[in-house]
Design a protein around this motif. Structure first.
Motif, PDB file in Angstrom:
ATOM      1  N   GLU A   1       3.225 -11.273  -3.835  1.00  0.00           N
ATOM      2  CA  GLU A   1       1.887 -10.800  -4.201  1.00  0.00           C
ATOM      3  C   GLU A   1       0.877 -11.120  -3.106  1.00  0.00           C
ATOM      4  N   ALA A   2       0.978 -12.294  -2.488  1.00  0.00           N
ATOM      5  CA  ALA A   2       0.073 -12.658  -1.398  1.00  0.00           C
ATOM      6  C   ALA A   2       0.272 -11.736  -0.202  1.00  0.00           C
ATOM      7  N   ILE A   3       1.499 -11.363   0.060  1.00  0.00           N
ATOM      8  CA  ILE A   3       1.778 -10.450   1.173  1.00  0.00           C
ATOM      9  C   ILE A   3       1.245  -9.066   0.851  1.00  0.00           C
ATOM     10  N   ARG A   4       1.475  -8.601  -0.378  1.00  0.00           N
ATOM     11  CA  ARG A   4       0.976  -7.277  -0.789  1.00  0.00           C
ATOM     12  C   ARG A   4      -0.545  -7.206  -0.722  1.00  0.00           C
ATOM     13  N   SER A   5      -1.223  -8.277  -1.095  1.00  0.00           N
ATOM     14  CA  SER A   5      -2.685  -8.263  -1.109  1.00  0.00           C
ATOM     15  C   SER A   5      -3.272  -8.477   0.282  1.00  0.00           C
ATOM     16  N   GLY A   6      -2.449  -8.829   1.252  1.00  0.00           N
ATOM     17  CA  GLY A   6      -2.914  -9.018   2.614  1.00  0.00           C
ATOM     18  C   GLY A   6      -3.362 -10.431   2.914  1.00  0.00           C
ATOM     19  N   GLU A   7      -3.226 -11.339   1.956  1.00  0.00           N
ATOM     20  CA  GLU A   7      -3.622 -12.724   2.191  1.00  0.00           C
ATOM     21  C   GLU A   7      -2.690 -13.418   3.173  1.00  0.00           C
ATOM     22  N   ARG A   8      -1.450 -13.024   3.195  1.00  0.00           N
ATOM     23  CA  ARG A   8      -0.462 -13.681   4.035  1.00  0.00           C
ATOM     24  C   ARG A   8       0.365 -12.601   4.740  1.00  0.00           C
ATOM     25  N   GLY A   9       0.663 -12.831   6.006  1.00  0.00           N
ATOM     26  CA  GLY A   9       1.462 -11.879   6.749  1.00  0.00           C
ATOM     27  C   GLY A   9       2.824 -12.425   7.117  1.00  0.00           C
ATOM     28  N   VAL A  10       3.095 -13.649   6.732  1.00  0.00           N
ATOM     29  CA  VAL A  10       4.359 -14.289   7.084  1.00  0.00           C
ATOM     30  C   VAL A  10       4.955 -14.890   5.822  1.00  0.00           C
ATOM     31  N   LEU A  11       6.247 -14.781   5.683  1.00  0.00           N
ATOM     32  CA  LEU A  11       6.920 -15.406   4.552  1.00  0.00           C
ATOM     33  C   LEU A  11       6.984 -16.906   4.784  1.00  0.00           C
TER      34      LEU A  11
ATOM     35  N   LEU B   1       4.948  -7.261  10.429  1.00  0.00           N
ATOM     36  CA  LEU B   1       4.215  -6.713  11.559  1.00  0.00           C
ATOM     37  C   LEU B   1       2.808  -7.272  11.592  1.00  0.00           C
ATOM     38  N   GLU B   2       2.429  -7.757  12.732  1.00  0.00           N
ATOM     39  CA  GLU B   2       1.076  -8.251  12.917  1.00  0.00           C
ATOM     40  C   GLU B   2       0.376  -7.308  13.881  1.00  0.00           C
ATOM     41  N   GLY B   3      -0.859  -7.096  13.679  1.00  0.00           N
ATOM     42  CA  GLY B   3      -1.619  -6.243  14.560  1.00  0.00           C
ATOM     43  C   GLY B   3      -2.922  -5.869  13.888  1.00  0.00           C
ATOM     44  N   PRO B   4      -3.687  -4.994  14.515  1.00  0.00           N
ATOM     45  CA  PRO B   4      -4.948  -4.582  13.909  1.00  0.00           C
ATOM     46  C   PRO B   4      -4.675  -3.920  12.566  1.00  0.00           C
TER      47      PRO B   4
ATOM     48  N   GLU C   1      -5.027  -1.129   0.036  1.00  0.00           N
ATOM     49  CA  GLU C   1      -3.753  -0.874   0.693  1.00  0.00           C
ATOM     50  C   GLU C   1      -3.917  -1.133   2.184  1.00  0.00           C
ATOM     51  N   PRO C   2      -3.150  -2.046   2.751  1.00  0.00           N
ATOM     52  CA  PRO C   2      -3.280  -2.311   4.187  1.00  0.00           C
ATOM     53  C   PRO C   2      -2.655  -1.195   5.011  1.00  0.00           C
ATOM     54  N   THR C   3      -3.264  -0.916   6.119  1.00  0.00           N
ATOM     55  CA  THR C   3      -2.704   0.041   7.059  1.00  0.00           C
ATOM     56  C   THR C   3      -2.670  -0.615   8.428  1.00  0.00           C
ATOM     57  N   ILE C   4      -1.763  -0.181   9.251  1.00  0.00           N
ATOM     58  CA  ILE C   4      -1.639  -0.734  10.608  1.00  0.00           C
ATOM     59  C   ILE C   4      -1.981   0.382  11.581  1.00  0.00           C
ATOM     60  N   ASP C   5      -2.892   0.102  12.471  1.00  0.00           N
ATOM     61  CA  ASP C   5      -3.301   1.062  13.481  1.00  0.00           C
ATOM     62  C   ASP C   5      -2.329   0.990  14.649  1.00  0.00           C
TER      63      ASP C   5
END
Length: 98
Positions: free
Chosen positions: A56-66, A74-77, A88-92
């Motif tokens: 849930e934290a990853i889905r909400s964008g709070e965390r990007g790493v397990l 994926l990390e980036g803008p 919904e997070p998007t990656i540029d």
């Protein structure tokens, strides 16, 4: 060389161990096994709950790493846009194109 009554003593010991002492210890053994099963089930439920919180934290964008893992997402803008009331997070990826 057998001594007199050896076979009788062996048979009595086997009967006593199986039906006498063994039956007296059965309730204790069952209780101990039940407690062990409960502990295992509790640990399973805790691990599942922790995994759900991390997901849930990853889905909400709070965390990007397990947590506790070498796997990285994926990390980036990132940008977020709303879809049906959810972020919904998007990656540029345009910055990676030349």
């Amino acid at each position: 060389m057998d001594f007199p009554g050896e076979t009788l003593l062996i048979k009595m010991w086997e009967t006593l161990a199986e039906k006498g002492i063994g039956s007296l210890l059965a309730p204790w053994h069952e209780k101990r096994m039940g407690e062990a099963r409960s502990q295992v089930r509790k640990q399973e439920m805790l691990v599942i709950a922790e995994a759900e919180r991390e997901a849930e934290a990853i889905r909400s964008g709070e965390r990007g790493v397990l947590a506790n893992s070498d796997v990285q997402l994926l990390e980036g803008p990132r940008r977020c846009h709303s879809v049906a009331g959810r972020k919904e997070p998007t990656i540029d990826l345009s910055i990676y194109r030349s």
